[in-house]
Scaffold this active site. Structure first.
Site, PDB file in Angstrom:
ATOM      1  N   THR A 134       0.825  -1.205   0.000  1.00 21.57           N
ATOM      2  CA  THR A 134       0.000   0.000   0.000  1.00 21.57           C
ATOM      3  C   THR A 134       0.864   1.261   0.000  1.00 21.57           C
ATOM      4  O   THR A 134       2.016   1.237   0.458  1.00 21.57           O
ATOM      5  CB  THR A 134      -0.897  -0.009   1.256  1.00 21.57           C
ATOM      6  OG1 THR A 134      -1.546   1.248   1.388  1.00 21.57           O
ATOM      7  CG2 THR A 134      -0.090  -0.249   2.533  1.00 21.57           C
ATOM      8  N   ASP A 135       0.264   2.371  -0.452  1.00 23.86           N
ATOM      9  CA  ASP A 135       0.959   3.663  -0.375  1.00 23.86           C
ATOM     10  C   ASP A 135       1.029   4.185   1.061  1.00 23.86           C
ATOM     11  O   ASP A 135       1.790   5.107   1.357  1.00 23.86           O
ATOM     12  CB  ASP A 135       0.296   4.699  -1.291  1.00 23.86           C
ATOM     13  CG  ASP A 135      -1.163   4.987  -0.963  1.00 23.86           C
ATOM     14  OD1 ASP A 135      -1.718   4.352  -0.043  1.00 23.86           O
ATOM     15  OD2 ASP A 135      -1.764   5.849  -1.642  1.00 23.86           O
ATOM     16  N   GLU A 136       0.234   3.593   1.974  1.00 18.00           N
ATOM     17  CA  GLU A 136       0.205   4.112   3.354  1.00 18.00           C
ATOM     18  C   GLU A 136       1.530   3.929   4.074  1.00 18.00           C
ATOM     19  O   GLU A 136       1.762   4.559   5.100  1.00 18.00           O
ATOM     20  CB  GLU A 136      -0.921   3.445   4.157  1.00 18.00           C
ATOM     21  CG  GLU A 136      -2.276   3.726   3.568  1.00 18.00           C
ATOM     22  CD  GLU A 136      -3.432   3.545   4.550  1.00 18.00           C
ATOM     23  OE1 GLU A 136      -3.202   3.433   5.757  1.00 18.00           O
ATOM     24  OE2 GLU A 136      -4.574   3.526   4.072  1.00 18.00           O
ATOM     25  N   TYR A 160      -1.896  -0.506  11.058  1.00 15.23           N
ATOM     26  CA  TYR A 160      -2.050  -1.167   9.755  1.00 15.23           C
ATOM     27  C   TYR A 160      -0.850  -0.877   8.863  1.00 15.23           C
ATOM     28  O   TYR A 160      -0.191  -1.790   8.347  1.00 15.23           O
ATOM     29  CB  TYR A 160      -3.348  -0.714   9.063  1.00 15.23           C
ATOM     30  CG  TYR A 160      -3.363  -1.011   7.575  1.00 15.23           C
ATOM     31  CD1 TYR A 160      -3.453  -2.323   7.113  1.00 15.23           C
ATOM     32  CD2 TYR A 160      -3.258   0.015   6.624  1.00 15.23           C
ATOM     33  CE1 TYR A 160      -3.429  -2.618   5.752  1.00 15.23           C
ATOM     34  CE2 TYR A 160      -3.241  -0.267   5.263  1.00 15.23           C
ATOM     35  CZ  TYR A 160      -3.327  -1.583   4.833  1.00 15.23           C
ATOM     36  OH  TYR A 160      -3.303  -1.864   3.485  1.00 15.23           O
ATOM     37  N   LYS A 164       2.152  -3.331   7.366  1.00 12.27           N
ATOM     38  CA  LYS A 164       2.428  -3.510   5.928  1.00 12.27           C
ATOM     39  C   LYS A 164       3.885  -3.132   5.630  1.00 12.27           C
ATOM     40  O   LYS A 164       4.559  -3.786   4.833  1.00 12.27           O
ATOM     41  CB  LYS A 164       1.471  -2.650   5.077  1.00 12.27           C
ATOM     42  CG  LYS A 164       0.018  -3.087   5.115  1.00 12.27           C
ATOM     43  CD  LYS A 164      -0.231  -4.470   4.509  1.00 12.27           C
ATOM     44  CE  LYS A 164      -0.016  -4.521   3.016  1.00 12.27           C
ATOM     45  NZ  LYS A 164      -0.403  -5.857   2.464  1.00 12.27           N
TER      46      LYS A 164
HETATM   47  P1  NAD Z   1      -9.769  -7.278   2.266  1.00 10.27           P
HETATM   48  O1  NAD Z   1      -9.763  -6.996   3.720  1.00 10.27           O
HETATM   49  O2  NAD Z   1     -10.979  -6.990   1.459  1.00 10.27           O
HETATM   50  O3  NAD Z   1      -9.416  -8.821   2.015  1.00 10.27           O
HETATM   51  C1  NAD Z   1      -8.409  -9.489   2.729  1.00 10.27           C
HETATM   52  C2  NAD Z   1      -8.567 -10.976   2.447  1.00 10.27           C
HETATM   53  O4  NAD Z   1      -7.514 -11.660   3.154  1.00 10.27           O
HETATM   54  C3  NAD Z   1      -9.885 -11.570   2.955  1.00 10.27           C
HETATM   55  O5  NAD Z   1     -10.425 -12.444   1.997  1.00 10.27           O
HETATM   56  C4  NAD Z   1      -9.479 -12.332   4.207  1.00 10.27           C
HETATM   57  O6  NAD Z   1     -10.330 -13.431   4.490  1.00 10.27           O
HETATM   58  C5  NAD Z   1      -8.073 -12.765   3.840  1.00 10.27           C
HETATM   59  N1  NAD Z   1      -7.248 -13.032   5.025  1.00 10.27           N
HETATM   60  C6  NAD Z   1      -7.091 -12.251   6.124  1.00 10.27           C
HETATM   61  N2  NAD Z   1      -6.259 -12.841   7.004  1.00 10.27           N
HETATM   62  C7  NAD Z   1      -5.869 -14.016   6.439  1.00 10.27           C
HETATM   63  C8  NAD Z   1      -5.001 -15.058   6.847  1.00 10.27           C
HETATM   64  N3  NAD Z   1      -4.370 -15.019   8.025  1.00 10.27           N
HETATM   65  N4  NAD Z   1      -4.822 -16.116   6.028  1.00 10.27           N
HETATM   66  C9  NAD Z   1      -5.462 -16.175   4.823  1.00 10.27           C
HETATM   67  N5  NAD Z   1      -6.303 -15.210   4.396  1.00 10.27           N
HETATM   68  C10 NAD Z   1      -6.504 -14.144   5.189  1.00 10.27           C
HETATM   69  O7  NAD Z   1      -8.490  -6.520   1.706  1.00 10.27           O
HETATM   70  P2  NAD Z   1      -8.308  -5.779   0.304  1.00 10.27           P
HETATM   71  O8  NAD Z   1      -8.821  -4.399   0.405  1.00 10.27           O
HETATM   72  O9  NAD Z   1      -8.768  -6.676  -0.772  1.00 10.27           O
HETATM   73  O10 NAD Z   1      -6.708  -5.677   0.269  1.00 10.27           O
HETATM   74  C11 NAD Z   1      -5.917  -6.723  -0.281  1.00 10.27           C
HETATM   75  C12 NAD Z   1      -4.456  -6.344  -0.180  1.00 10.27           C
HETATM   76  O11 NAD Z   1      -4.214  -5.144  -0.889  1.00 10.27           O
HETATM   77  C13 NAD Z   1      -3.976  -6.099   1.243  1.00 10.27           C
HETATM   78  O12 NAD Z   1      -2.691  -6.624   1.383  1.00 10.27           O
HETATM   79  C14 NAD Z   1      -3.942  -4.579   1.361  1.00 10.27           C
HETATM   80  O13 NAD Z   1      -2.974  -4.162   2.283  1.00 10.27           O
HETATM   81  C15 NAD Z   1      -3.584  -4.185  -0.053  1.00 10.27           C
HETATM   82  N6  NAD Z   1      -4.058  -2.869  -0.505  1.00 10.27           N
HETATM   83  C16 NAD Z   1      -5.371  -2.513  -0.350  1.00 10.27           C
HETATM   84  C17 NAD Z   1      -5.815  -1.292  -0.867  1.00 10.27           C
HETATM   85  C18 NAD Z   1      -7.271  -0.883  -0.756  1.00 10.27           C
HETATM   86  O14 NAD Z   1      -7.608   0.238  -1.135  1.00 10.27           O
HETATM   87  N7  NAD Z   1      -8.167  -1.717  -0.283  1.00 10.27           N
HETATM   88  C19 NAD Z   1      -4.912  -0.440  -1.497  1.00 10.27           C
HETATM   89  C20 NAD Z   1      -3.577  -0.827  -1.599  1.00 10.27           C
HETATM   90  C21 NAD Z   1      -3.167  -2.053  -1.121  1.00 10.27           C
HETATM   91  O1  DAU Z   2      -4.161   3.981   0.514  1.00  9.12           O
HETATM   92  C1  DAU Z   2      -4.389   2.595   0.427  1.00  9.12           C
HETATM   93  C2  DAU Z   2      -5.234   2.153   1.599  1.00  9.12           C
HETATM   94  O2  DAU Z   2      -6.554   2.611   1.359  1.00  9.12           O
HETATM   95  C3  DAU Z   2      -5.211   0.646   1.807  1.00  9.12           C
HETATM   96  O3  DAU Z   2      -3.924   0.234   2.126  1.00  9.12           O
HETATM   97  C4  DAU Z   2      -6.192   0.232   2.915  1.00  9.12           C
HETATM   98  O4  DAU Z   2      -6.239  -1.183   3.016  1.00  9.12           O
HETATM   99  C5  DAU Z   2      -7.555   0.758   2.547  1.00  9.12           C
HETATM  100  O5  DAU Z   2      -8.490   0.440   3.570  1.00  9.12           O
HETATM  101  C6  DAU Z   2      -7.518   2.265   2.324  1.00  9.12           C
HETATM  102  O6  DAU Z   2      -7.250   2.961   3.583  1.00  9.12           O
HETATM  103  P1  DAU Z   2      -8.012   4.319   3.957  1.00  9.12           P
HETATM  104  O7  DAU Z   2      -7.962   4.477   5.417  1.00  9.12           O
HETATM  105  O8  DAU Z   2      -7.552   5.439   3.114  1.00  9.12           O
HETATM  106  O9  DAU Z   2      -9.514   3.915   3.434  1.00  9.12           O
HETATM  107  P2  DAU Z   2     -10.957   4.140   4.099  1.00  9.12           P
HETATM  108  O10 DAU Z   2     -11.951   3.775   3.046  1.00  9.12           O
HETATM  109  O11 DAU Z   2     -11.062   3.482   5.429  1.00  9.12           O
HETATM  110  O12 DAU Z   2     -11.002   5.702   4.300  1.00  9.12           O
HETATM  111  C7  DAU Z   2     -10.839   6.598   3.210  1.00  9.12           C
HETATM  112  C8  DAU Z   2     -10.862   8.004   3.787  1.00  9.12           C
HETATM  113  O13 DAU Z   2     -12.189   8.270   4.245  1.00  9.12           O
HETATM  114  C9  DAU Z   2      -9.968   8.192   4.999  1.00  9.12           C
HETATM  115  O14 DAU Z   2      -9.438   9.495   4.960  1.00  9.12           O
HETATM  116  C10 DAU Z   2     -10.901   8.036   6.189  1.00  9.12           C
HETATM  117  C11 DAU Z   2     -12.209   8.583   5.651  1.00  9.12           C
HETATM  118  N1  DAU Z   2     -13.442   7.985   6.207  1.00  9.12           N
HETATM  119  C12 DAU Z   2     -13.526   6.623   6.188  1.00  9.12           C
HETATM  120  C13 DAU Z   2     -14.666   6.011   6.673  1.00  9.12           C
HETATM  121  C14 DAU Z   2     -14.775   4.500   6.703  1.00  9.12           C
HETATM  122  C15 DAU Z   2     -14.462   8.786   6.644  1.00  9.12           C
HETATM  123  O15 DAU Z   2     -14.383  10.033   6.615  1.00  9.12           O
HETATM  124  N2  DAU Z   2     -15.603   8.186   7.102  1.00  9.12           N
HETATM  125  C16 DAU Z   2     -15.733   6.810   7.162  1.00  9.12           C
HETATM  126  O16 DAU Z   2     -16.789   6.321   7.626  1.00  9.12           O
END
Ligand code: NAD
Ligand code: DAU
Length: 374
Positions: A134-136, A160, A164
């Site tokens: 992730t970019d975080e 988190y 990562k």
């Molecule tokens: P998600 O939470 O939707 O899915 C995570 C999946 O991992 C689920 O299916 C869960 O059951 C599985 N999992 C969790 N713990 C496990 C374990 N111990 N063993 C096997 N499976 C397990 O997550 P996502 O949003 O799809 O993110 C996927 C990946 O991408 C993550 O590594 C996250 O850090 C990265 N990522 C997410 C975003 C985003 O915006 N969501 C952006 C950049 C990177």
């Molecule tokens: O940047 C990549 C990341 O983006 C991933 O690594 C994470 O897995 C993914 O969850 C996401 O993280 P964020 O914290 O940016 O996403 P989230 O959707 O939780 O929140 C987006 C923005 O919105 C953040 O600034 C928090 C804000 N927010 C979020 C929720 C859930 C609100 O203002 N209200 C809300 O109810």
């Protein structure tokens, strides 16, 4: 022909990646390893589950012996690692699971990959461990700071992002020390189908349909750089196919938005859909504000997230110049598709939003249940 092990393939991005990959490479075999936590859902994989080249394994990435067995039995040459605890808010209230899955779990996969691929010489030369990050990990930006590049120093701010970051370092170390063939991608915020409705975009859509408040943390001026999930899948594909071993690639959309503006945009899109399609009022009788074309009246400012990062932005020059990667979807088209997907798939989101999830959210943010937007 490749044999892929996809961890976390029943989650949001993992499932979208599996759909994308199996369409693009129908000759490949795909094995999904997923623990099916609250965020994992086998239904996300439904259309591909019938495919004879697809296998699902319900298991934990921390189970090193299980991972070794999967690598051997399926002659896996490519491991794509999505499995993680992914929600920042949950990492603030309960960091332990993040340490366990994101750090220990990633290390378990690296150990298994080293043992089977290098020590036992299965695919000794021709293997790949692709780590999805992730970019975080780069921390937070001021308004005028340049976007995150691959050389921006790591400065993770939440449990988190710290977990990562730790996993990224372990992946790097296994390349440097043992010669494991690794690549890492660091992507910005994704959105699209199968996004669990605890994250901002699906939460806002589904709350409108329940006529519930739309919680905006703090002043709502935090900025994220949004990418349609299929574009992330294509970015990972580019890194796997063309990326240099040991390298990290940032993937993003050059698409920075303040949270409050996105929420306003979604409100307008949902209102527009309700006025265009009269049947939606029958399908979603609860959605009183959307029916009255006033979804934005549900916007409710709530207490800010602890340690809330102010701005993320990706500098995509490296993935663009080295890999020829750029996103296909614009935010306008991607968001419209996403809103339409949630309007058409209430069975999916109603099933994943069970009682325990709702009460967790309400406990965290003390969101009022009544008196809003009616
Ligand atoms: P998600 O939470 O939707 O899915 C995570 C999946 O991992 C689920 O299916 C869960 O059951 C599985 N999992 C969790 N713990 C496990 C374990 N111990 N063993 C096997 N499976 C397990 O997550 P996502 O949003 O799809 O993110 C996927 C990946 O991408 C993550 O590594 C996250 O850090 C990265 N990522 C997410 C975003 C985003 O915006 N969501 C952006 C950049 C990177
Ligand atoms: O940047 C990549 C990341 O983006 C991933 O690594 C994470 O897995 C993914 O969850 C996401 O993280 P964020 O914290 O940016 O996403 P989230 O959707 O939780 O929140 C987006 C923005 O919105 C953040 O600034 C928090 C804000 N927010 C979020 C929720 C859930 C609100 O203002 N209200 C809300 O109810």
């Amino acid at each position: 022909m490749s044999n892929l092990l996809v961890t976390g393939g029943a989650g949001f991005i993992g499932a979208n990646f599996v759909h994308y990959w199996m369409k693009a490479y129908p000759e490949d075999n795909v094995i999904v390893l997923d623990a099916l936590t609250y965020a994992g859902n086998k239904a996300n994989l439904n259309p591909v589950a019938e495919n004879p080249n697809f296998v699902f394994c319900h298991g934990d990435i921390c189970d090193t012996v299980l991972v070794e067995t999967l690598l051997r039995e399926h002659q896996v040459d490519t491991l794509v690692h999505f499995a993680a605890e992914s929600h920042v808010d949950r990492s603030i209230t309960g960091p332990d699971a993040f340490i366990e899955t994101n750090i220990i779990g990633t290390h378990s996969l690296l150990k298994a990959a080293k043992k089977v691929w290098l020590d036992e010489s299965l695919h000794k030369e021709n293997h790949r461990f692709h780590h999805v990050s992730t970019d975080e990990v780069y921390g937070t930006l001021e308004p005028n700071d340049p976007a995150f590049s691959e050389t921006t120093p790591y400065a993770p701010n939440s449990p988190y992002s710290a977990s990562k970051a730790a996993s990224d370092h372990l992946v790097r170390a296994y390349h440097h020390t043992y010669g494991l063939n690794v690549t890492t991608s660091n992507c910005s915020n994704n959105y699209g189908p199968y996004h669990f409705p605890e994250k901002l975009i699906p939460l806002v859509i589904t709350n409108i349909l329940h006529d519930k408040p739309l919680p905006i943390y703090g002043d709502g001026q935090q900025i994220r750089d949004w990418l349609y999930v299929e574009d992330h899948a294509r970015g990972i594909e580019s890194v796997i196919k063309k990326g240099r071993l040991g390298e990290c690639y940032n993937i993003g959309g050059i698409n920075e938005w303040a949270n409050i503006d996105i929420v306003q945009e979604i409100c307008a899109m949902v209102d527009e859909e309700f006025s265009r399609d009269q049947k939606l009022a029958e399908t979603y009788p609860e959605a009183k504000s959307a029916i009255a074309a006033q979804s934005d009246s549900l916007i409710t400012f709530v207490k800010d997230r602890a340690g809330h990062d102010r701005r993320y932005a990706i500098d995509p020059v490296k993935s663009n110049t080295e890999l020829g990667y750029s996103p296909k979807e614009t935010f306008a088209t991607g968001l419209r598709k996403t809103v339409a997907w949630y309007l058409n798939n209430q069975d999916w989101w109603r099933a994943v939003m069970d009682g325990s999830y709702q009460s967790w959210v309400e406990e965290q943010y003390q969101i009022p249940e009544t008196d809003v937007g009616v």
